[in-house]
Each structure stands twice: as C-alpha cells, then as structure tokens.
Design a protein around this motif. Structure first.
Motif, PDB file in Angstrom:
ATOM      1  N   UNK A 139       0.834  -1.199   0.000  1.00 24.88           N
ATOM      2  CA  UNK A 139       0.000   0.000   0.000  1.00 24.88           C
ATOM      3  C   UNK A 139       0.872   1.255   0.000  1.00 24.88           C
ATOM      4  N   UNK A 140       1.961   1.220   0.757  1.00 24.15           N
ATOM      5  CA  UNK A 140       2.881   2.359   0.794  1.00 24.15           C
ATOM      6  C   UNK A 140       3.503   2.584  -0.579  1.00 24.15           C
ATOM      7  N   UNK A 141       3.982   1.530  -1.192  1.00 23.28           N
ATOM      8  CA  UNK A 141       4.654   1.657  -2.484  1.00 23.28           C
ATOM      9  C   UNK A 141       3.691   2.132  -3.566  1.00 23.28           C
ATOM     10  N   UNK A 142       2.463   1.638  -3.545  1.00 25.49           N
ATOM     11  CA  UNK A 142       1.478   2.079  -4.540  1.00 25.49           C
ATOM     12  C   UNK A 142       1.231   3.580  -4.418  1.00 25.49           C
ATOM     13  N   UNK A 143       1.110   4.066  -3.181  1.00 23.50           N
ATOM     14  CA  UNK A 143       0.869   5.492  -2.985  1.00 23.50           C
ATOM     15  C   UNK A 143       2.110   6.314  -3.339  1.00 23.50           C
ATOM     16  N   UNK A 144       3.285   5.820  -2.990  1.00 28.39           N
ATOM     17  CA  UNK A 144       4.520   6.558  -3.261  1.00 28.39           C
ATOM     18  C   UNK A 144       4.770   6.708  -4.751  1.00 28.39           C
ATOM     19  N   UNK A 145       4.357   5.726  -5.540  1.00 27.60           N
ATOM     20  CA  UNK A 145       4.564   5.792  -6.994  1.00 27.60           C
ATOM     21  C   UNK A 145       3.830   6.967  -7.628  1.00 27.60           C
ATOM     22  N   UNK A 146       2.835   7.503  -6.944  1.00 26.72           N
ATOM     23  CA  UNK A 146       2.122   8.661  -7.482  1.00 26.72           C
ATOM     24  C   UNK A 146       2.990   9.915  -7.456  1.00 26.72           C
ATOM     25  N   UNK A 147       4.042   9.889  -6.658  1.00 33.58           N
ATOM     26  CA  UNK A 147       4.900  11.069  -6.488  1.00 33.58           C
ATOM     27  C   UNK A 147       6.336  10.790  -6.916  1.00 33.58           C
ATOM     28  N   UNK A 148       6.826   9.593  -6.589  1.00 32.35           N
ATOM     29  CA  UNK A 148       8.224   9.252  -6.824  1.00 32.35           C
ATOM     30  C   UNK A 148       8.375   8.398  -8.071  1.00 32.35           C
ATOM     31  N   UNK A 149       9.498   8.564  -8.753  1.00 33.86           N
ATOM     32  CA  UNK A 149       9.834   7.773  -9.932  1.00 33.86           C
ATOM     33  C   UNK A 149      10.735   6.623  -9.495  1.00 33.86           C
ATOM     34  N   UNK A 150      10.184   5.410  -9.460  1.00 37.15           N
ATOM     35  CA  UNK A 150      10.954   4.262  -8.982  1.00 37.15           C
ATOM     36  C   UNK A 150      12.002   3.795  -9.981  1.00 37.15           C
ATOM     37  N   UNK A 151      12.046   4.410 -11.153  1.00 35.82           N
ATOM     38  CA  UNK A 151      13.127   4.109 -12.097  1.00 35.82           C
ATOM     39  C   UNK A 151      14.392   4.909 -11.768  1.00 35.82           C
ATOM     40  N   UNK A 152      14.257   5.833 -10.829  1.00 37.31           N
ATOM     41  CA  UNK A 152      15.383   6.636 -10.358  1.00 37.31           C
ATOM     42  C   UNK A 152      15.598   6.342  -8.875  1.00 37.31           C
ATOM     43  N   UNK A 153      16.825   6.553  -8.361  1.00 38.81           N
ATOM     44  CA  UNK A 153      17.109   6.222  -6.959  1.00 38.81           C
ATOM     45  C   UNK A 153      16.224   6.976  -5.966  1.00 38.81           C
ATOM     46  N   UNK A 154      15.917   6.286  -4.886  1.00 37.98           N
ATOM     47  CA  UNK A 154      15.078   6.824  -3.807  1.00 37.98           C
ATOM     48  C   UNK A 154      15.810   6.612  -2.477  1.00 37.98           C
TER      49      UNK A 154
END
Length: 268
Positions: A139-154
């Motif tokens: 659930x956290x990752x699904x929501x974070x993908x709305x803001x963060x680009x997981x193809x780039x480092x986090x």
C-alpha cells in the motif's frame, strides 16, 4: 507507530502515554499531553540521557539526508515520520535540491493531525503525506509511486521505526519488500534502538512503553546489521548514533553513549 486494533488500524487512548508525543517531549517540542510528559519524566528519572538520545537520532536523520542530497539524491520515502519537528526531512533535502520530492508515511492519527506542516514544499519540489502502516508495504509503495519515480534512486528512511516491529511481524521481510522495487543507487537510512549499551536501563525504559500498550523490541548490533544484507554500507558503517560522523565541535553534553545504531547503505 501506535497501538493498533485487531484489524491493524490505529487506535488512540488519550489516557495513555504515546510514543510520538513522548518523543516530542524529549525533543523539547510542544505537541504532547500531561500523560506523555509524566511518562517521559519517569524515563528520565533512571535514564537522564533520553533527551540526548532523541536529539542524536534527529541529528542523524538531518546529516544522513543532507549527505544523500549533496550526492544528488532527489527523492525520499520517509516511513514512520512522527510529529513534524523542524527542520523536517523535506526542508533538509530541498535546502540542497529545491525540486526534491518527498513522501511521508505514518499510521498514527496524531501525525495526520499535523500533516499540513509536512506539505509546505518549495514550489519547485513536492511533498505528500500518506496514512499507511509499514506492515503493509504494498500500500505504501502504490501510494509513493504517485509522487516518486521508482526508475530513479530513492532514499528510504526508516528512522527509529523498526524497534516498534517485533520479530513476529518479520521486519526483515518488510525492509526487503520496501527496497525491492527501488532502483539501483537507492539508499536505506536506518536507526534502531538497542540494549547493547546498557541492558538493565533499557529494559526499564521499554517497560514504560509496553505499559502504554506499545510493542517494542530492541535488537543487537548483529540483528540490526541484518537489515542491511545485500546492501553496501557507507562509511563509517553501522555505528552508535553518537559516533556516526561525529562533528569535531560536538558539545560535551552530547558525549553520551546513545543506545541507537545508525547507518546508510546503497542498493547495488
């Protein structure tokens, strides 16, 4: 983290001390109640270094985020945010990279009440707050993908969080699941309480928290090091908070053994 109901949703008992508000008290904040101050003062009677420990943990977060932003990291996922305390993570990151993006996550209704303070992003950047529980990483990752680009480092921040997750909830799996979709070059920022420094005193501290219905499990250095498996620890490795990149001008009052291991590691 806060006590939860059987279905995992947060519950709040105004007559019991709360860890987020006790932490606020240790940081000399203003967002705590009489019951929290009383419990915190109880801790201070036999562990007078508690305020120094909370402040050392906060300084670690600030130094770690500043270091990663200086290295070019532009995105952060902060889980277990707690009551806002300036400078907040996004203020550190955006002070270096104005267009940095930050997602804050907590399951605590107290933090939700203060979330507006976490959303004062610089116009070039972005911050969002997600009400979610670390025990539900998808659930956290699904929501974070709305803001963060997981193809780039986090930068994944788990600061003073995992000692509120006991072994029955498999915290190593939770960390693995949170890191799995993140791009190579992502980093884990972690601090975790330990009884290695003073087992007897820390047992008494934990009893105060447990009497308030809070699950707490301190871990040894080896157990905490396991969270960094398959990652590359950055210098100076896994260290006690007071020893991690200790500034040469650190006040003598900070010269205490903080029962908190901290570290940053990079995903290959």
């Amino acid at each position: 983290m806060t006590a939860t109901t059987d279905d995992g949703s947060p519950q709040l008992n105004p007559h019991q001390p709360h860890p987020a508000r006790m932490y606020d008290y240790f940081l000399n904040g203003k967002d705590h109640h009489v019951v929290d101050a009383a419990a915190a003062e109880q801790v201070l009677t036999f562990y007078p270094q508690a305020k120094a420990a909370a402040q050392a943990n906060r300084r670690f977060m600030q130094r770690a985020v500043g270091q990663l932003a200086q290295s070019g990291l532009r995105q952060f996922l902060d889980i277990g945010t707690g009551i806002p305390t300036e400078p907040n993570l996004h203020q550190i990151a955006q002070g270096v990279i104005p267009d940095a993006r930050v997602v804050y996550v907590d399951n605590d209704p107290i933090v939700l009440r203060h979330a507006e303070a976490l959303l004062n992003s610089r116009p070039e950047g972005r911050t969002e707050y997600v009400q979610a529980d670390v025990r539900h990483p998808e659930a956290i990752l699904d929501a974070a993908r709305e803001v963060l680009d997981f193809d780039e480092p986090v930068g994944l921040s788990l600061v003073a969080l995992l000692h509120f997750i006991d072994d029955a909830q498999d915290p190593r799996r939770l960390v693995h699941d949170l890191l799995a979709p993140l791009a190579p070059g992502s980093h884990l920022v972690l601090s975790h309480g330990t009884a290695d420094v003073d087992p007897e005193t820390m047992a008494r501290v934990m009893e105060v928290y447990r009497s308030g219905g809070v699950t707490v499990q301190l871990r040894t250095r080896d157990e905490i090091a396991a969270f960094f498996e398959e990652l590359v620890l950055l210098d100076p490795g896994l260290a006690l908070a007071g020893d991690w990149h200790r500034p040469v001008d650190t006040p003598e009052s900070d010269d205490v053994q903080v029962p908190l291991y901290v570290g940053i590691a990079r995903k290959q």
